[in-house]
Every structure is written in structure tokens, then in C-alpha cells.
Design a protein around this motif. Structure first.
Motif, mmCIF file in Angstrom:
data_model
loop_
_atom_site.group_PDB
_atom_site.id
_atom_site.type_symbol
_atom_site.label_atom_id
_atom_site.label_comp_id
_atom_site.label_asym_id
_atom_site.label_seq_id
_atom_site.Cartn_x
_atom_site.Cartn_y
_atom_site.Cartn_z
ATOM 1 N N GLU A 183 2.275 0.754 18.355
ATOM 2 C CA GLU A 183 1.190 1.431 17.645
ATOM 3 C C GLU A 183 0.846 2.754 18.326
ATOM 4 O O GLU A 183 0.654 3.774 17.665
ATOM 5 N N GLU A 186 3.748 5.308 17.805
ATOM 6 C CA GLU A 186 3.769 5.806 16.429
ATOM 7 C C GLU A 186 2.671 6.842 16.209
ATOM 8 O O GLU A 186 2.910 7.921 15.647
ATOM 9 N N LYS A 187 1.476 6.537 16.677
ATOM 10 C CA LYS A 187 0.346 7.440 16.494
ATOM 11 C C LYS A 187 0.560 8.758 17.228
ATOM 12 O O LYS A 187 0.348 9.846 16.665
ATOM 13 N N SER A 305 9.531 2.970 16.793
ATOM 14 C CA SER A 305 8.158 3.217 16.335
ATOM 15 C C SER A 305 7.921 4.692 16.049
ATOM 16 O O SER A 305 6.967 5.051 15.355
ATOM 17 N N GLN A 365 7.618 -3.123 13.434
ATOM 18 C CA GLN A 365 6.248 -3.594 13.234
ATOM 19 C C GLN A 365 6.139 -5.110 13.374
ATOM 20 O O GLN A 365 5.077 -5.637 13.690
ATOM 21 N N ALA A 368 5.397 -5.834 17.211
ATOM 22 C CA ALA A 368 4.258 -5.149 17.824
ATOM 23 C C ALA A 368 3.524 -6.109 18.759
ATOM 24 O O ALA A 368 3.619 -7.341 18.604
#
Length: 387
Positions: A183, A186-187, A305, A365, A368
Motif C-alpha cells: 500500500e 503504491e501510494k 505494487s 493486492q 498485502a
């Protein structure tokens, strides 16, 4: 829950944080503070509010103190003993104990299981390939120790196959104990500005499409095999760059090889911080890992990711779960012919790279930290509730 881990790095922090949330702020983590980076200790301390316990003074009962990173053999027996470990575990009053690997302070949970009946789950990473050179004494100990464990959580299919070979019951094995901060990566990768990407590419001298490697520059990682194959395929391609991120004892030889072979489209960055990795994923098009031996390379889900397709060595334990024909290519780095063939196929598939990268994100995903922790916690609850 008390997790006896001995050592950990950044990738484990999201796991600890989410597991602590699920068990109602009752997770304690015990580790060897002399090997865990200070940054990781500080972050864990802020997550666990005093239940982060670093110990010192470990003794080695046999074997070398350090084993070279580049070594592929595991015949040497190393038995660590940490004074005060069992007493420290008992002070945390655990309902259940989690450990990492057979030799990573796992003797503590094993003894507490035997004398106090405290349930014990071990997380395990090894595969038949990575453990192929272990000595008979190690194998004997693992078979004996596994009989005293309540459950083993393996990395993936290849790790599970190895544990089954030790005679551990299939019904007491589950999958999923390693997870990257998917996460977060990816962000971060999606919020990097176009201007910053252009500046970084210009700074590194990158031209055209970019194939990225990130890792230690040691023989075990197969970067020398990568450069040999690159020399036969893309040496003269002015619209393609190989970006090598990392440092290690092999760096000088690898650079000299490029100079001697007049390879002008390879760039070396040297060591970078873990926090800056998303920048390098963001300026790349494909990720490659030519390792000759890895249990479960977390850099692969990190790359996925960030929406990168993956060229993955078959000697990497994570490929059955993470790399498919829809998001990558699996190859044998020890076969020059297969390596060259794969690189050529990667370029032929360039029109698919974007879709393959999107598929990478969809696949990862399912791996994760939240997903991994939910499975681990369910195993903990099941064992405790059935006491």
C-alpha cells in the motif's frame, strides 16, 4: 501474542502494526538489538508502546559468527543462544508465541511449549532449492523440532513443499507470512511528479525504456549473468537502459565488465535508502531479478505494487504465487540461452507492458500486509481457542 524474531527489517513493520491492532494492542516483539537497524527499532517502538524488546549479548555455541552474503552453501551449523530470552518471553505473559525459522531463537518457544504448553506458530521461508545444501544435522534438528510445533506458516507453495518433506502434517501448514508494504509503495510511486521523474532520469543518464534491478551486488543475485545476457541482446539498443540499484562487493567487477565490453546503456546508482525506492520504480518500465537463490524476494511485490511487470528467476521462491504469463516472465539465469531468449521475448512484448503492470498490481493486492496478518491471526485464534 509474543513474536520472537531475532532480526527484522522495514518490511515487517506493517505486519507487526496490523497484527497488534487485531489482538487489541497486545503484541510484544522480542529481537536482537545488535542486528536490527536503529530506524526499525524506533518505528517498532512507536507502534508497540513499550512492548518492543531488544536484547543484547547473544552467544554462538558453534559455527562462524557471520556467514558471507554471497554464500550459497548452508552446511555450516550456527546455534545462537540469547541469555535471558526465556525469562523475557515469560514476562510478556503470552497466550501464544510466534517465531521465525528453526535457528532464529526458536529454541525459546520450543522449550516453553514443552514445559508450559504455550502454543507455538513458526513462520518459515526456505524452499527445497535454497535448502538443498544443508547438512544432515540441520535436517535432523528440523524434523525433530517440527514435531513440537503446533503450526507452521510458510511463505508460499515452494516453502510448503519443503516443510512437508520434513514430515510435518499438511493440515498444520498454511501459506502467507511475508509481505511488502504494498500500500505504501503504491501510494508513493503514484504521487511522484512527472517533473521529478524527468529530473531523476536525466540525473542517471537514462535513455528510452528502463529495465530495473534492485538488490545486493553479490554473486548470489546473478547480476553478472544479467550483464552477460544483456551484452548479447541489448548492448547496442539506444532506446533501452538497464538500471542497477544497489551496492556490494561485486560492484567494481560489474562496472569493469561494462567498460571492457563497451556496454553504454547500463547505469549503476550505488546504495540508496529504502524510502527512496518508489522513485526508482516510478521511472522504470520492467523489473528484473536474476537471483540464483532467494526464499521470497520482497522487492518483487514492491515492484508489482508500483505497476511493473516482472522478469523473475525460477530460483526465487515467490514466483509461483506472484509471477504469471499475464504479468511477467520466469526464466533460468544459469542457462545463457534461456536468459537471452527471455530478454528478447520481453522486448517483443513491450506493447503489453502497461497491461502486465496493471495485472501485477491486481495480483499483489492479495499479498498485502492486511491479508497476510488476517490469516496469521486466524491461526493464532484457532490454537488459543482450542486449548
Amino acid at each position: 501474542i509474543t513474536w520472537v524474531t531475532r532480526s527484522f527489517l522495514d518490511y515487517r513493520l506493517p505486519i507487526y502494526e496490523k497484527l497488534n491492532q487485531l489482538c487489541g494492542d497486545q503484541l510484544s516483539v522480542i529481537f536482537f538489538s545488535e542486528v536490527v537497524p536503529e530506524r526499525c527499532q524506533k518505528r517498532l517502538g512507536s507502534i508497540l508502546n513499550g512492548r518492543s524488546i531488544g536484547l543484547t549479548g547473544e552467544l554462538r555455541l558453534t559455527g562462524r559468527k557471520m556467514q558471507q552474503v554471497s554464500s550459497v552453501a548452508k552446511g555450516n551449523v550456527r546455534i545462537p543462544f540469547q541469555p535471558g530470552l526465556i525469562k523475557t518471553i515469560l514476562k510478556t505473559a503470552p497466550d501464544i508465541i510466534i517465531s521465525d525459522g528453526f535457528f532464529q531463537w526458536t529454541y525459546g518457544p520450543l522449550l516453553l511449549r514443552a514445559f508450559f504448553g504455550i502454543p507455538h506458530i513458526m513462520c518459515y521461508e526456505g524452499t527445497e532449492h535454497t535448502e538443498r545444501n544443508v547438512g544432515k544435522l540441520r535436517v535432523w534438528y528440523r524434523k525433530l523440532a517440527s514435531r513440537a510445533m503446533d503450526h507452521i506458516v510458510c511463505n508460499g507453495i515452494l516453502s510448503k513443499k519443503y516443510v512437508e518433506g520434513l514430515g510435518f502434517p499438511k493440515e498444520k501448514i498454511s501459506l502467507g507470512n511475508m509481505a511488502a508494504d504494498t500500500e505504501g509503495f503504491e501510494k508513493k510511486s503514484t504521487t511522484i511528479s512527472r517533473e521529478k521523474k524527468v529530473q531523476l532520469r536525466h540525473h542517471l543518464g537514462i535513455r528510452g525504456k528502463t529495465i530495473l534491478f534492485i538488490g545486493r551486488l553479490v554473486p548470489l543475485k546473478g547480476v553478472d549473468k544479467l550483464l552477460e545476457a544483456w551484452n548479447k541482446t541489448f548492448k547496442t539498443n539506444t532506446e533501452l537502459t538497464l538500471l542497477i540499484v544497489g551496492d556490494g562487493p561485486q560492484k567494481k567487477d560489474l562496472i569493469n565488465y561494462c567498460i571492457m565490453q563497451e556496454i553504454d546503456n547500463v547505469r549503476f546508482t550505488g546504495a540508496i535508502s529504502h524510502d527512496s525506492l518508489p522513485n526508482y520504480f516510478a521511472i522504470s518500465d520492467v523489473f528484473i531479478i536474476p537471483t540464483l537463490q532467494d526464499n521470497w524476494s520482497l522487492v518483487v511485490p514492491e515492484a508489482m505494487s508500483c505497476k511493473l511487470p516482472v522478469i523473475c528467476s525460477k530460483y526465487n521462491g515467490c514466483w509461483p504465487e506472484l509471477v504469471t504469463q499475464d504479468n511477467g516472465w520466469v526464466f533460468d539465469p544459469l542457462s545463457k540461452e534461456n536468459f537471452i531468449q527471455t530478454l528478447n521475448q520481453v522486448l517483443q512484448d513491450s506493447n503489453r507492458w502497461e497491461n502486465m503492470g496493471n495485472t501485477s498490481l491486481e495480483i499483489v493486492q492479495g499479498f498485502a500486509p492486511k491479508k497476510i496478518v488476517e490469516g496469521l491471526y486466524a491461526n493464532c485464534r484457532c490454537l488459543v481457542d482450542n486449548l
